[in-house]
Write an enzyme that holds these catalytic residues in place. Structure first.
Site, PDB file in Angstrom:
ATOM      1  N   ASP A  52       0.869  -1.191   0.000  1.00 21.42           N
ATOM      2  CA  ASP A  52       0.000   0.000   0.000  1.00 21.42           C
ATOM      3  C   ASP A  52       0.897   1.230   0.000  1.00 21.42           C
ATOM      4  O   ASP A  52       2.109   1.117   0.235  1.00 21.42           O
ATOM      5  CB  ASP A  52      -0.935   0.025   1.231  1.00 21.42           C
ATOM      6  CG  ASP A  52      -2.228   0.811   0.977  1.00 21.42           C
ATOM      7  OD1 ASP A  52      -2.139   1.985   0.578  1.00 21.42           O
ATOM      8  OD2 ASP A  52      -3.323   0.259   1.172  1.00 21.42           O
TER       9      ASP A  52
ATOM     10  N   ILE B  48       1.360   0.965  -6.907  1.00 27.21           N
ATOM     11  CA  ILE B  48       1.356  -0.041  -7.976  1.00 27.21           C
ATOM     12  C   ILE B  48       1.308   0.572  -9.379  1.00 27.21           C
ATOM     13  O   ILE B  48       1.494  -0.120 -10.366  1.00 27.21           O
ATOM     14  CB  ILE B  48       0.229  -1.096  -7.822  1.00 27.21           C
ATOM     15  CG1 ILE B  48      -1.173  -0.458  -7.892  1.00 27.21           C
ATOM     16  CG2 ILE B  48       0.419  -1.912  -6.556  1.00 27.21           C
ATOM     17  CD1 ILE B  48      -2.270  -1.495  -8.172  1.00 27.21           C
TER      18      ILE B  48
ATOM     19  N   GLU C 254     -21.549  -1.959  -7.234  1.00 29.37           N
ATOM     20  CA  GLU C 254     -21.936  -0.890  -8.178  1.00 29.37           C
ATOM     21  C   GLU C 254     -21.942  -1.351  -9.614  1.00 29.37           C
ATOM     22  O   GLU C 254     -22.473  -0.662 -10.484  1.00 29.37           O
ATOM     23  CB  GLU C 254     -21.020   0.323  -8.032  1.00 29.37           C
ATOM     24  CG  GLU C 254     -21.361   1.149  -6.846  1.00 29.37           C
ATOM     25  CD  GLU C 254     -21.126   2.639  -7.048  1.00 29.37           C
ATOM     26  OE1 GLU C 254     -20.967   3.102  -8.176  1.00 29.37           O
ATOM     27  OE2 GLU C 254     -21.122   3.321  -6.023  1.00 29.37           O
TER      28      GLU C 254
ATOM     29  N   TYR D 231     -16.585   4.765 -12.250  1.00 32.74           N
ATOM     30  CA  TYR D 231     -16.051   3.711 -11.353  1.00 32.74           C
ATOM     31  C   TYR D 231     -16.676   2.358 -11.685  1.00 32.74           C
ATOM     32  O   TYR D 231     -15.967   1.367 -11.894  1.00 32.74           O
ATOM     33  CB  TYR D 231     -16.363   4.141  -9.922  1.00 32.74           C
ATOM     34  CG  TYR D 231     -16.240   3.105  -8.821  1.00 32.74           C
ATOM     35  CD1 TYR D 231     -14.991   2.766  -8.293  1.00 32.74           C
ATOM     36  CD2 TYR D 231     -17.369   2.509  -8.271  1.00 32.74           C
ATOM     37  CE1 TYR D 231     -14.881   1.848  -7.258  1.00 32.74           C
ATOM     38  CE2 TYR D 231     -17.274   1.597  -7.230  1.00 32.74           C
ATOM     39  CZ  TYR D 231     -16.024   1.275  -6.729  1.00 32.74           C
ATOM     40  OH  TYR D 231     -15.919   0.369  -5.682  1.00 32.74           O
TER      41      TYR D 231
ATOM     42  N   ARG E 296     -17.296   8.069   2.442  1.00 29.94           N
ATOM     43  CA  ARG E 296     -18.561   7.359   2.218  1.00 29.94           C
ATOM     44  C   ARG E 296     -19.528   7.646   3.367  1.00 29.94           C
ATOM     45  O   ARG E 296     -19.149   8.222   4.384  1.00 29.94           O
ATOM     46  CB  ARG E 296     -18.278   5.867   2.026  1.00 29.94           C
ATOM     47  CG  ARG E 296     -17.676   5.605   0.661  1.00 29.94           C
ATOM     48  CD  ARG E 296     -17.134   4.199   0.509  1.00 29.94           C
ATOM     49  NE  ARG E 296     -15.870   4.024   1.190  1.00 29.94           N
ATOM     50  CZ  ARG E 296     -15.090   2.937   1.095  1.00 29.94           C
ATOM     51  NH1 ARG E 296     -15.473   1.929   0.333  1.00 29.94           N
ATOM     52  NH2 ARG E 296     -13.945   2.862   1.751  1.00 29.94           N
TER      53      ARG E 296
HETATM   54  N1  LIG Z   1     -15.952  -0.993   1.580  1.00 28.20           N
HETATM   55  C1  LIG Z   1     -16.929  -1.365   0.773  1.00 28.20           C
HETATM   56  O1  LIG Z   1     -18.076  -1.487   1.174  1.00 28.20           O
HETATM   57  C2  LIG Z   1     -16.680  -1.686  -0.671  1.00 28.20           C
HETATM   58  C3  LIG Z   1     -17.791  -1.792  -1.502  1.00 28.20           C
HETATM   59  C4  LIG Z   1     -17.615  -2.106  -2.838  1.00 28.20           C
HETATM   60  C5  LIG Z   1     -16.327  -2.328  -3.325  1.00 28.20           C
HETATM   61  N2  LIG Z   1     -15.259  -2.227  -2.492  1.00 28.20           N
HETATM   62  C6  LIG Z   1     -13.930  -2.480  -3.095  1.00 28.20           C
HETATM   63  O2  LIG Z   1     -13.077  -3.106  -2.133  1.00 28.20           O
HETATM   64  C7  LIG Z   1     -11.734  -2.613  -2.265  1.00 28.20           C
HETATM   65  C8  LIG Z   1     -11.235  -2.074  -0.929  1.00 28.20           C
HETATM   66  O3  LIG Z   1     -12.120  -1.067  -0.472  1.00 28.20           O
HETATM   67  P1  LIG Z   1     -11.921  -0.292   0.910  1.00 28.20           P
HETATM   68  O4  LIG Z   1     -13.266   0.074   1.377  1.00 28.20           O
HETATM   69  O5  LIG Z   1     -11.005  -1.023   1.794  1.00 28.20           O
HETATM   70  O6  LIG Z   1     -11.207   1.035   0.361  1.00 28.20           O
HETATM   71  P2  LIG Z   1      -9.960   1.840   0.941  1.00 28.20           P
HETATM   72  O7  LIG Z   1      -9.876   3.111   0.169  1.00 28.20           O
HETATM   73  O8  LIG Z   1     -10.055   1.944   2.414  1.00 28.20           O
HETATM   74  O9  LIG Z   1      -8.728   0.905   0.572  1.00 28.20           O
HETATM   75  C9  LIG Z   1      -8.076   0.912  -0.668  1.00 28.20           C
HETATM   76  C10 LIG Z   1      -6.574   0.931  -0.401  1.00 28.20           C
HETATM   77  O10 LIG Z   1      -5.895   0.840  -1.650  1.00 28.20           O
HETATM   78  C11 LIG Z   1      -4.755   1.655  -1.583  1.00 28.20           C
HETATM   79  N3  LIG Z   1      -4.344   2.028  -2.925  1.00 28.20           N
HETATM   80  C12 LIG Z   1      -5.073   2.718  -3.838  1.00 28.20           C
HETATM   81  N4  LIG Z   1      -4.338   2.928  -4.945  1.00 28.20           N
HETATM   82  C13 LIG Z   1      -3.132   2.363  -4.726  1.00 28.20           C
HETATM   83  C14 LIG Z   1      -1.958   2.261  -5.503  1.00 28.20           C
HETATM   84  N5  LIG Z   1      -1.868   2.822  -6.721  1.00 28.20           N
HETATM   85  N6  LIG Z   1      -0.888   1.612  -4.986  1.00 28.20           N
HETATM   86  C15 LIG Z   1      -0.969   1.070  -3.746  1.00 28.20           C
HETATM   87  N7  LIG Z   1      -2.048   1.136  -2.959  1.00 28.20           N
HETATM   88  C16 LIG Z   1      -3.118   1.780  -3.452  1.00 28.20           C
HETATM   89  C17 LIG Z   1      -5.211   2.880  -0.779  1.00 28.20           C
HETATM   90  O11 LIG Z   1      -4.097   3.580  -0.220  1.00 28.20           O
HETATM   91  C18 LIG Z   1      -6.103   2.225   0.268  1.00 28.20           C
HETATM   92  O12 LIG Z   1      -5.374   1.948   1.448  1.00 28.20           O
HETATM   93  C19 LIG Z   1     -11.785  -1.598  -3.394  1.00 28.20           C
HETATM   94  O13 LIG Z   1     -11.391  -2.222  -4.590  1.00 28.20           O
HETATM   95  C20 LIG Z   1     -13.241  -1.176  -3.490  1.00 28.20           C
HETATM   96  O14 LIG Z   1     -13.594  -0.772  -4.786  1.00 28.20           O
HETATM   97  C21 LIG Z   1     -15.404  -1.884  -1.195  1.00 28.20           C
HETATM   98  O1  LIG Z   2     -23.511  12.631   3.701  1.00 31.53           O
HETATM   99  C1  LIG Z   2     -24.029  11.820   2.901  1.00 31.53           C
HETATM  100  C2  LIG Z   2     -23.270  10.858   2.182  1.00 31.53           C
HETATM  101  C3  LIG Z   2     -23.924   9.981   1.318  1.00 31.53           C
HETATM  102  N1  LIG Z   2     -25.270  10.038   1.163  1.00 31.53           N
HETATM  103  C4  LIG Z   2     -25.974   9.063   0.288  1.00 31.53           C
HETATM  104  O2  LIG Z   2     -25.807   7.783   0.885  1.00 31.53           O
HETATM  105  C5  LIG Z   2     -25.792   6.750  -0.107  1.00 31.53           C
HETATM  106  C6  LIG Z   2     -24.584   5.870   0.107  1.00 31.53           C
HETATM  107  O3  LIG Z   2     -23.407   6.598  -0.124  1.00 31.53           O
HETATM  108  P1  LIG Z   2     -21.934   5.988   0.018  1.00 31.53           P
HETATM  109  O4  LIG Z   2     -21.806   5.049   1.123  1.00 31.53           O
HETATM  110  O5  LIG Z   2     -21.017   7.144   0.066  1.00 31.53           O
HETATM  111  O6  LIG Z   2     -21.683   5.247  -1.350  1.00 31.53           O
HETATM  112  P2  LIG Z   2     -22.504   4.276  -2.324  1.00 31.53           P
HETATM  113  O7  LIG Z   2     -23.227   3.237  -1.565  1.00 31.53           O
HETATM  114  O8  LIG Z   2     -23.355   5.105  -3.207  1.00 31.53           O
HETATM  115  O9  LIG Z   2     -21.312   3.678  -3.189  1.00 31.53           O
HETATM  116  C7  LIG Z   2     -20.363   2.817  -2.618  1.00 31.53           C
HETATM  117  O10 LIG Z   2     -20.913   1.493  -2.703  1.00 31.53           O
HETATM  118  C8  LIG Z   2     -19.897   0.581  -2.740  1.00 31.53           C
HETATM  119  C9  LIG Z   2     -18.662   1.305  -3.239  1.00 31.53           C
HETATM  120  O11 LIG Z   2     -18.277   0.654  -4.441  1.00 31.53           O
HETATM  121  C10 LIG Z   2     -17.432   1.249  -2.388  1.00 31.53           C
HETATM  122  O12 LIG Z   2     -17.737   1.518  -1.072  1.00 31.53           O
HETATM  123  C11 LIG Z   2     -19.067   2.761  -3.359  1.00 31.53           C
HETATM  124  O13 LIG Z   2     -19.140   3.128  -4.675  1.00 31.53           O
HETATM  125  C12 LIG Z   2     -25.873   7.469  -1.445  1.00 31.53           C
HETATM  126  O14 LIG Z   2     -27.226   7.472  -1.851  1.00 31.53           O
HETATM  127  C13 LIG Z   2     -25.441   8.898  -1.127  1.00 31.53           C
HETATM  128  O15 LIG Z   2     -26.024   9.817  -2.014  1.00 31.53           O
HETATM  129  C14 LIG Z   2     -26.003  10.993   1.866  1.00 31.53           C
HETATM  130  O16 LIG Z   2     -27.252  11.064   1.745  1.00 31.53           O
HETATM  131  N2  LIG Z   2     -25.358  11.843   2.705  1.00 31.53           N
END
Ligand SMILES: NC(=O)c1ccc[n+]([C@@H]2O[C@H](COP(=O)([O-])OP(=O)(O)OC[C@H]3O[C@@H](n4cnc5c(N)ncnc54)[C@H](O)[C@@H]3O)[C@@H](O)[C@H]2O)c1
Ligand SMILES: O=c1ccn([C@@H]2O[C@H](COP(=O)(O)OP(=O)(O)O[C@H]3OC[C@](O)(CO)[C@H]3O)[C@@H](O)[C@H]2O)c(=O)[nH]1
EC number: 4.1.1.35
Length: 389
Positions: A48, A76, A140, A184, A234
């Site tokens: 990371d 990366i 998504e 995205y 988020r």
């Molecule tokens: N948290 C969720 O609910 C959720 C939902 C849908 C998808 N995801 C997917 O799961 C994965 C992890 O999500 P998260 O919530 O832990 O996000 P996060 O942002 O907390 O973690 C992502 C990590 O990747 C690292 N990173 C990004 N670009 C990099 C690079 N070029 N080189 C090295 N490190 C790099 C960032 O520094 C960060 O620590 C992501 O691919 C995200 O799209 C998460």
């Molecule tokens: O202050 C706020 C922030 C957000 N909203 C609304 O809440 C909904 C959820 O938003 P968020 O958790 O930021 O993101 P999404 O669920 O839309 O998208 C995520 O889903 C998975 C992931 O891929 C990674 O975590 C990401 O794309 C949304 O409706 C916002 O508009 C609010 O009302 N007030």
């Protein structure tokens, strides 16, 4: 006394492996590293650009797992050491991404590069070196539900066939290109297709994970405390920030969108099952979410307000929420997923996994963490300096 040998879902002993975890310093990565260090014998090469969220696992050197986790500060995008680390490992887990919606329409190029272009070498190195890959995609990729295109009064909107999201059946429905929100989802969809094609044409052993709003401690940042003041994390961190600062929670476009939230610790159990049961996980795409925890964003705000009042012992605000337009909150090009209910058939059948934690319980433990971690820092940051006499 020797501990009982760990076995997989088919009763075979689990052999310790080495994994290259890219994005290990993020929210999901930090919980996965914690689980792997405390409950398994596996080794992690943690990659990371940041390590703040896993510092407690890296220091001091006397930690019982110190010889099983190594941190590599690597971007990366441009580091030739990546292929060497993938070659050293049995399995690569790719979590690295820009994944906060506020970035999708305001930094679409960075979003597309991060979620597609930067993931390409990871897929290529795994395929060329015959290494297993667990790639993190997103819920998504489903975009909007079929039901959202029906007239508001249509009874079909109540039929699960029009809104439950199935890995092998549901279409991916995004908005027009000018709605850059979908940059995205589209990049994630294309990398999923590439991983899948590498499996089909070149025999890559892969698993694709589609997380459905995993939430819990260490998610994102609190603006002005451990992240930029103007940053928009988020929803969990946005609402936590509002509650900590005693300001109304902002409901984007009325807070009518629906989400299902799953506790990070439940979801990490699913990932561990994938890691330790390759024969059951390879070649599959898995929804990982909690269909029982569905709320509108407005209901989430109301629930978080109640839970925070309980854990902080502070009275709730008289005006707990305010409405804001998405243009005002996220800028031009924002759009939204209307509803996200994961179908659980495939993960249930392959791995026997089910989420356990209710929304109330997961908010209680998460907001207790937020209050303990940030309340004092916010108080200090917002207290006025004492005027000198
Ligand atoms: N948290 C969720 O609910 C959720 C939902 C849908 C998808 N995801 C997917 O799961 C994965 C992890 O999500 P998260 O919530 O832990 O996000 P996060 O942002 O907390 O973690 C992502 C990590 O990747 C690292 N990173 C990004 N670009 C990099 C690079 N070029 N080189 C090295 N490190 C790099 C960032 O520094 C960060 O620590 C992501 O691919 C995200 O799209 C998460
Ligand atoms: O202050 C706020 C922030 C957000 N909203 C609304 O809440 C909904 C959820 O938003 P968020 O958790 O930021 O993101 P999404 O669920 O839309 O998208 C995520 O889903 C998975 C992931 O891929 C990674 O975590 C990401 O794309 C949304 O409706 C916002 O508009 C609010 O009302 N007030």
């Amino acid at each position: 006394m020797a501990s009982a040998a760990r076995v997989d879902l088919d009763g075979n002993p689990i052999k310790p492996i080495t994994m290259c975890m890219i994005g290990a310093g993020g929210f999901i990565g930090s919980h996965l590293c914690e689980k792997l260090m405390s409950e398994t014998p596996h080794k992690v090469l943690a990659v990371d650009v940041y390590n703040d969220k896993i510092k407690h696992l890296l220091e001091p050197a006397s930690l019982p797992w110190a010889d099983r986790i190594q941190f590599h500060r690597i971007n990366i995008k441009n580091d030739s050491r990546l292929e060497g680390l993938i070659k050293m490992a049995d399995l690569t887990i790719n979590l690295a991404a820009i994944c906060t919606p506020a970035d999708y329409n305001t930094r679409p190029l960075d979003t597309i590069y991060s979620n597609f272009i930067d993931a390409l070498p990871v897929v290529k190195y795994c395929s060329e070196n015959n290494k297993r890959l667990i790639h993190f995609s997103t819920c998504e990729v489903y975009g909007k539900t079929v039901g959202s295109f029906l007239p508001k009064e249509s009874p079909l909107r109540l039929d699960p066939a029009y809104y439950v999201l199935k890995e092998d059946e549901s279409p991916c429905i995004f908005g027009p290109i000018e709605k850059q929100r979908w940059s995205y989802a589209c990049a994630k969809q294309l990398i999923e297709r590439l991983v899948y094609a590498e499996g089909a044409e070149n025999g890559l052993e892969f698993t694709i994970v589609r997380p459905f709003n995993w939430i819990g401690p260490r998610m994102d940042f609190i603006p002005g405390i451990d992240g930029p003041s103007e940053g928009v994390p988020r929803v969990l961190a946005c609402f936590s920030n509002n509650l900590l600062r005693r300001e109304p929670l902002k409901l984007v476009d009325g807070g009518q969108s629906q989400r299902t939230f799953v506790y990070i610790k439940d979801a990490i159990e699913a990932v561990l099952l994938m890691i330790e049961n390759p024969a059951r996980a390879n070649g599959h795409i898995f929804n990982v979410g909690n269909p029982n925890n569905e709320v509108t964003v407005r209901q989430l705000a109301e629930m978080m307000t109640k839970v925070y009042s309980k854990v902080s012992a502070e009275a709730p605000l008289e005006v707990p929420t305010i409405d804001v337009s998405s243009k005002e909150f996220y800028g031009v090009g924002y759009d939204d997923s209307d509803k996200r209910i994961p179908d659980m058939t495939i993960i249930n059948r392959q791995l026997g996994w089910n989420p356990k934690t209710s929304l109330w319980d997961l908010l209680e433990s998460t907001l207790t963490y937020q209050h303990r971690t940030y309340a004092e820092a916010i108080k200090q940051a917002t207290s006025k300096p004492v005027a000198s006499s």
